[in-house]
Design a protein around this motif. Structure first.
Motif, PDB file in Angstrom:
ATOM      1  N   TYR A 122      79.227   1.863   4.388  1.00 54.34           N
ATOM      2  CA  TYR A 122      78.911   2.721   3.263  1.00 54.34           C
ATOM      3  C   TYR A 122      80.039   4.020   3.200  1.00 54.34           C
ATOM      4  N   TYR A 151      75.937  -5.364   8.139  1.00 51.17           N
ATOM      5  CA  TYR A 151      76.313  -4.348   9.252  1.00 51.17           C
ATOM      6  C   TYR A 151      75.112  -4.541  10.565  1.00 51.17           C
ATOM      7  N   HIS A 161      72.560  -6.788   1.022  1.00 51.01           N
ATOM      8  CA  HIS A 161      71.583  -6.115   0.204  1.00 51.01           C
ATOM      9  C   HIS A 161      71.991  -5.073  -0.731  1.00 51.01           C
ATOM     10  N   HIS A 163      70.930  -1.365  -2.474  1.00 49.17           N
ATOM     11  CA  HIS A 163      69.763  -0.405  -2.586  1.00 49.17           C
ATOM     12  C   HIS A 163      69.504  -0.031  -3.915  1.00 49.17           C
TER      13      HIS A 163
END
Ligand SMILES: [Fe+2]
Length: 218
Positions: A122, A151, A161, A163
């Motif tokens: 991220y 991760y 995924h 968010h």
């Protein structure tokens, strides 16, 4: 009495008997409430079929399941529908509609989106692969980005995924995640929910995901 008269009489008697049977218990006791039956619309009877008064009943949409926020959300992401800038990765487009529980579109609903890069990292210093976008007047949204990497979460990898947080006046905010079908780490992930797995087409050289959200009224 003609044969036609007898048939009509029998049909009326049978209908009357059916009504009594629905209202009384087998022991002749008080009326029985059949909740499961009442939840389904009854098929129109031959004798009572006529146009229903008022508007047609609206279908119901299941409210989208919530999912954990995780530790990497950052408020204040720039407003943009194209999240990917210079990051490498498999191109991904996600489209869909934001609706209410009656399946009506929610114009102008906000989606706040963030996800990991191709390597599963991220951007916690800036706003890479983060953005806020708004559904159009028909509740439609379209997001351009890349497929996130995996991760480690403790000893195991999380499946890919995306968010998402959703906001709209008059509706409860929703925090959730979107998943990909056939991800090798879907199996065994402690957070994945089947209803959050997108439909993904990859026949045109990129991943094209589709997901319709449904928000609960506040
Ligand atoms: Fe995550």
């Amino acid at each position: 009495m003609t044969r036609l008269d007898l048939s009509r009489r029998n049909l009326l008697l049978a209908s009357a008997g059916l009504l009594v049977g629905c209202q009384r218990s087998a022991s002749g006791g008080p009326p029985v409430t059949r909740t499961a039956y009442a939840a389904k619309p009854a098929a129109p009877s031959v004798l009572t079929a006529r146009p229903a008064a008022g508007p047609a009943p609206t279908p119901s949409c299941h409210v989208t399941a919530a999912n954990i926020e995780g530790p990497f959300y950052k408020a204040g992401a720039p407003e943009r529908a194209r999240l990917v800038q210079r990051q490498r990765g498999v191109p991904l487009v996600i489209e869909g509609v934001v609706r209410d529980a009656d399946c009506q579109p929610i114009p102008g609903a906000w989606l706040d989106v963030w996800h990991a890069d191709h390597d599963g990292a991220y951007d916690n210093d800036g706003f890479g692969l983060r953005g806020r976008l708004r559904a159009d007047r028909g509740g439609r949204y379209r997001l351009e980005t890349i497929v996130p990497g995996h991760y480690l979460n403790g000893p195991t990898y999380r499946p890919a995924h995306i968010h998402v947080k959703l906001f709209a006046p008059g509706f409860s905010p929703l925090t959730t995640q979107l998943y990909f079908p056939e991800d090798p780490y879907n199996e065994g992930d402690p957070f994945i929910v089947d209803s959050l797995v997108m439909a993904v087409d990859q026949s045109r050289g990129r991943r094209e995901g589709h997901f319709d959200f449904s928000l609960a009224s506040a």
